[in-house]
Scaffold this motif. Sequence first.
Motif, PDB file in Angstrom:
ATOM      1  N   ILE A   1     -13.543  -4.482   2.300  1.00 37.88           N
ATOM      2  CA  ILE A   1     -13.661  -3.085   1.878  1.00 37.88           C
ATOM      3  C   ILE A   1     -14.858  -2.922   0.948  1.00 37.88           C
ATOM      4  O   ILE A   1     -15.051  -3.718   0.014  1.00 37.88           O
ATOM      5  CB  ILE A   1     -12.387  -2.577   1.158  1.00 37.88           C
ATOM      6  CG1 ILE A   1     -11.127  -2.895   1.985  1.00 37.88           C
ATOM      7  CG2 ILE A   1     -12.488  -1.078   0.888  1.00 37.88           C
ATOM      8  CD1 ILE A   1      -9.823  -2.386   1.385  1.00 37.88           C
TER       9      ILE A   1
ATOM     10  N   MET B   1      -6.342   1.358   5.313  1.00 38.06           N
ATOM     11  CA  MET B   1      -5.778   0.042   4.973  1.00 38.06           C
ATOM     12  C   MET B   1      -4.512  -0.231   5.790  1.00 38.06           C
ATOM     13  O   MET B   1      -4.313  -1.334   6.298  1.00 38.06           O
ATOM     14  CB  MET B   1      -5.485  -0.044   3.467  1.00 38.06           C
ATOM     15  CG  MET B   1      -6.771  -0.139   2.641  1.00 38.06           C
ATOM     16  SD  MET B   1      -6.540   0.197   0.879  1.00 38.06           S
ATOM     17  CE  MET B   1      -5.788  -1.319   0.318  1.00 38.06           C
ATOM     18  N   HIS B   2      -3.664   0.803   5.930  1.00 37.15           N
ATOM     19  CA  HIS B   2      -2.466   0.651   6.762  1.00 37.15           C
ATOM     20  C   HIS B   2      -2.853   0.303   8.197  1.00 37.15           C
ATOM     21  O   HIS B   2      -2.270  -0.576   8.822  1.00 37.15           O
ATOM     22  CB  HIS B   2      -1.671   1.961   6.800  1.00 37.15           C
ATOM     23  CG  HIS B   2      -0.746   2.138   5.640  1.00 37.15           C
ATOM     24  ND1 HIS B   2       0.432   1.447   5.525  1.00 37.15           N
ATOM     25  CD2 HIS B   2      -0.823   2.926   4.539  1.00 37.15           C
ATOM     26  CE1 HIS B   2       1.046   1.813   4.399  1.00 37.15           C
ATOM     27  NE2 HIS B   2       0.294   2.705   3.786  1.00 37.15           N
TER      28      HIS B   2
ATOM     29  N   ILE C   1       0.838  -1.207   0.000  1.00 35.63           N
ATOM     30  CA  ILE C   1       0.000   0.000   0.000  1.00 35.63           C
ATOM     31  C   ILE C   1       0.877   1.263   0.000  1.00 35.63           C
ATOM     32  O   ILE C   1       1.851   1.354   0.751  1.00 35.63           O
ATOM     33  CB  ILE C   1      -0.856   0.081   1.290  1.00 35.63           C
ATOM     34  CG1 ILE C   1      -1.480  -1.273   1.641  1.00 35.63           C
ATOM     35  CG2 ILE C   1      -1.925   1.161   1.179  1.00 35.63           C
ATOM     36  CD1 ILE C   1      -2.004  -1.330   3.070  1.00 35.63           C
TER      37      ILE C   1
ATOM     38  N   LEU D   1      -8.604  -0.605  -5.595  1.00 37.43           N
ATOM     39  CA  LEU D   1      -9.135  -1.653  -4.717  1.00 37.43           C
ATOM     40  C   LEU D   1      -9.157  -3.002  -5.435  1.00 37.43           C
ATOM     41  O   LEU D   1      -8.865  -4.025  -4.836  1.00 37.43           O
ATOM     42  CB  LEU D   1     -10.533  -1.272  -4.224  1.00 37.43           C
ATOM     43  CG  LEU D   1     -10.544  -0.149  -3.184  1.00 37.43           C
ATOM     44  CD1 LEU D   1     -11.976   0.251  -2.839  1.00 37.43           C
ATOM     45  CD2 LEU D   1      -9.797  -0.578  -1.917  1.00 37.43           C
TER      46      LEU D   1
ATOM     47  N   THR E   1      -7.547  -9.486   1.889  1.00 43.33           N
ATOM     48  CA  THR E   1      -8.490  -8.372   1.775  1.00 43.33           C
ATOM     49  C   THR E   1      -9.477  -8.653   0.656  1.00 43.33           C
ATOM     50  O   THR E   1      -9.089  -9.096  -0.418  1.00 43.33           O
ATOM     51  CB  THR E   1      -7.710  -7.067   1.481  1.00 43.33           C
ATOM     52  OG1 THR E   1      -6.759  -6.861   2.520  1.00 43.33           O
ATOM     53  CG2 THR E   1      -8.640  -5.863   1.416  1.00 43.33           C
TER      54      THR E   1
ATOM     55  N   TYR F   1      -5.988   4.789   2.020  1.00 45.80           N
ATOM     56  CA  TYR F   1      -4.751   4.061   2.302  1.00 45.80           C
ATOM     57  C   TYR F   1      -4.419   4.069   3.788  1.00 45.80           C
ATOM     58  O   TYR F   1      -3.905   3.074   4.309  1.00 45.80           O
ATOM     59  CB  TYR F   1      -3.584   4.626   1.479  1.00 45.80           C
ATOM     60  CG  TYR F   1      -3.653   4.330  -0.004  1.00 45.80           C
ATOM     61  CD1 TYR F   1      -4.397   3.264  -0.503  1.00 45.80           C
ATOM     62  CD2 TYR F   1      -2.971   5.118  -0.918  1.00 45.80           C
ATOM     63  CE1 TYR F   1      -4.453   2.999  -1.856  1.00 45.80           C
ATOM     64  CE2 TYR F   1      -3.009   4.853  -2.280  1.00 45.80           C
ATOM     65  CZ  TYR F   1      -3.766   3.790  -2.747  1.00 45.80           C
ATOM     66  OH  TYR F   1      -3.814   3.523  -4.093  1.00 45.80           O
TER      67      TYR F   1
ATOM     68  N   SER G   1      -5.793  -4.493  -5.190  1.00 44.53           N
ATOM     69  CA  SER G   1      -5.262  -4.801  -3.856  1.00 44.53           C
ATOM     70  C   SER G   1      -6.083  -5.871  -3.144  1.00 44.53           C
ATOM     71  O   SER G   1      -5.785  -6.235  -2.024  1.00 44.53           O
ATOM     72  CB  SER G   1      -5.212  -3.526  -3.011  1.00 44.53           C
ATOM     73  OG  SER G   1      -6.504  -3.025  -2.819  1.00 44.53           O
ATOM     74  N   THR G   2      -7.134  -6.359  -3.775  1.00 39.94           N
ATOM     75  CA  THR G   2      -8.047  -7.263  -3.087  1.00 39.94           C
ATOM     76  C   THR G   2      -8.479  -8.438  -3.968  1.00 39.94           C
ATOM     77  O   THR G   2      -8.217  -8.455  -5.157  1.00 39.94           O
ATOM     78  CB  THR G   2      -9.350  -6.522  -2.716  1.00 39.94           C
ATOM     79  OG1 THR G   2      -9.939  -6.033  -3.926  1.00 39.94           O
ATOM     80  CG2 THR G   2      -9.111  -5.377  -1.769  1.00 39.94           C
TER      81      THR G   2
ATOM     82  N   ILE H   1      -9.777  -8.393   5.883  1.00 38.33           N
ATOM     83  CA  ILE H   1     -10.250  -7.008   5.756  1.00 38.33           C
ATOM     84  C   ILE H   1     -11.298  -6.995   4.643  1.00 38.33           C
ATOM     85  O   ILE H   1     -11.076  -7.551   3.561  1.00 38.33           O
ATOM     86  CB  ILE H   1      -9.095  -6.045   5.392  1.00 38.33           C
ATOM     87  CG1 ILE H   1      -8.002  -6.051   6.480  1.00 38.33           C
ATOM     88  CG2 ILE H   1      -9.621  -4.618   5.181  1.00 38.33           C
ATOM     89  CD1 ILE H   1      -6.725  -5.294   6.099  1.00 38.33           C
TER      90      ILE H   1
ATOM     91  N   ASP I   1      -4.254  -3.202   8.509  1.00 37.05           N
ATOM     92  CA  ASP I   1      -3.234  -4.207   8.193  1.00 37.05           C
ATOM     93  C   ASP I   1      -2.287  -4.431   9.374  1.00 37.05           C
ATOM     94  O   ASP I   1      -1.629  -5.462   9.451  1.00 37.05           O
ATOM     95  CB  ASP I   1      -2.439  -3.778   6.950  1.00 37.05           C
ATOM     96  CG  ASP I   1      -1.792  -4.960   6.245  1.00 37.05           C
ATOM     97  OD1 ASP I   1      -2.279  -6.097   6.436  1.00 37.05           O
ATOM     98  OD2 ASP I   1      -0.814  -4.754   5.502  1.00 37.05           O
TER      99      ASP I   1
ATOM    100  N   PRO J   1      -2.514  -4.812   0.918  1.00 39.78           N
ATOM    101  CA  PRO J   1      -2.176  -5.087   2.317  1.00 39.78           C
ATOM    102  C   PRO J   1      -1.653  -6.520   2.442  1.00 39.78           C
ATOM    103  O   PRO J   1      -1.855  -7.333   1.540  1.00 39.78           O
ATOM    104  CB  PRO J   1      -3.514  -4.968   3.054  1.00 39.78           C
ATOM    105  CG  PRO J   1      -4.491  -4.449   2.071  1.00 39.78           C
ATOM    106  CD  PRO J   1      -3.949  -4.712   0.703  1.00 39.78           C
TER     107      PRO J   1
END
Length: 322
Positions: free
Chosen positions: A299, A286-287, A143, A315, A230, A283, A318-319, A297, A290, A226
């Motif tokens: 979202i 997410m940090h 991230i 997204l 997620t 972000y 990242s997922t 997670i 994480d 992350p």
Amino acid sequence: MKARITKDIAAAKELLDNGRLVAIPTETVYGLAANGTNILAIKKIFEAKGRPSNNPLILHFSGLDALSPYVTTISTDAKLLAEAFWPGPLTLLLPKSNKVPDSITAGLTRVAVRIPQHPLTQELLGILDYPLAAPSANPSGYISPTRPSHVQKQLGDKIPLILDGGPCTKGLESTILGWDDNGTPTIYRKGVITAEAIEKVLHQLPHNHQSKTLEAPGMLSSHYAPRTKTVLADAIDQTIAQYKKLKIGIIRFHSTIKGDPKANVEIVLSDKGSLEEVAKNLYAAMHELDGQELDLIVIEKAPETGIGKAINDRLQRSTTIV
Ligand code: AMP
Ligand code: MG
């Protein structure tokens, strides 16, 4: 060892002049900066991030006069966009001049250039006699950072200084725009400057880049991710119900039921449902989650309009989509 977090621009300049790395604030995300004309300094960026050498870097300038020697031409369209959006979160792909080292562009003929808006970085660029090469200040694939603390956590042992410009105001990486072989304006990475905003300036709606080749690894299907598993949810309450045996963290786009009892942790990105606010806070949320040893997670997907398209683009990368 930890990096020094400071607003001391002179200290940042001294390190950069000596070929060292410095994290800098921009309106998009924090960058991991080096002298963009110093080949050894550029190499340190790739090493610190674990970034593949085929992933080119963006060069940051104080203004158009500083930028001009690094490109061979600035087309009329590029000038119009520069006037409309610079300083700001737009990166343009322009034909590189021989002042740009090949390691910046990974051997490509175009260089990615931007004039960032953040006042501290503007001031820093103004006292340097070279551009700053700066990708996001995170280990490759993770991230992007939007606060000094995110940089400290991820790269603090690898760099001497983080220039403290507070939280980033936009929160998503810049929109990347270039022109394809037919001269059609093309978006290589979505961002808070939308296709519609670009259309207003060029009187032509830019295409979205479709190729699967590695021209912009921000386009890789797994990126911005992350470490915790997620998932991205269209119907978030159904998804949460599905995973109720797990220790889950929830990131909601805007509030529906506050403090959902099924969630261990819940973060609402924008109470009033503003997409700008969602982008700015995403972000950091997410940090935060994480770092909490969660099983999962979840979202919530943003509406697919305006900046929501860039948010969902990140997204999706990242997922896992459910
Ligand atoms: P970052 O600064 O971490 O957001 O990464 C910079 C992004 O710009 C990456 O996705 C690069 O692939 C992209 N980029 C930089 N230079 C070029 C270029 N010459 N052509 C296409 N994409 C580029
Ligand atoms: Mg990045």
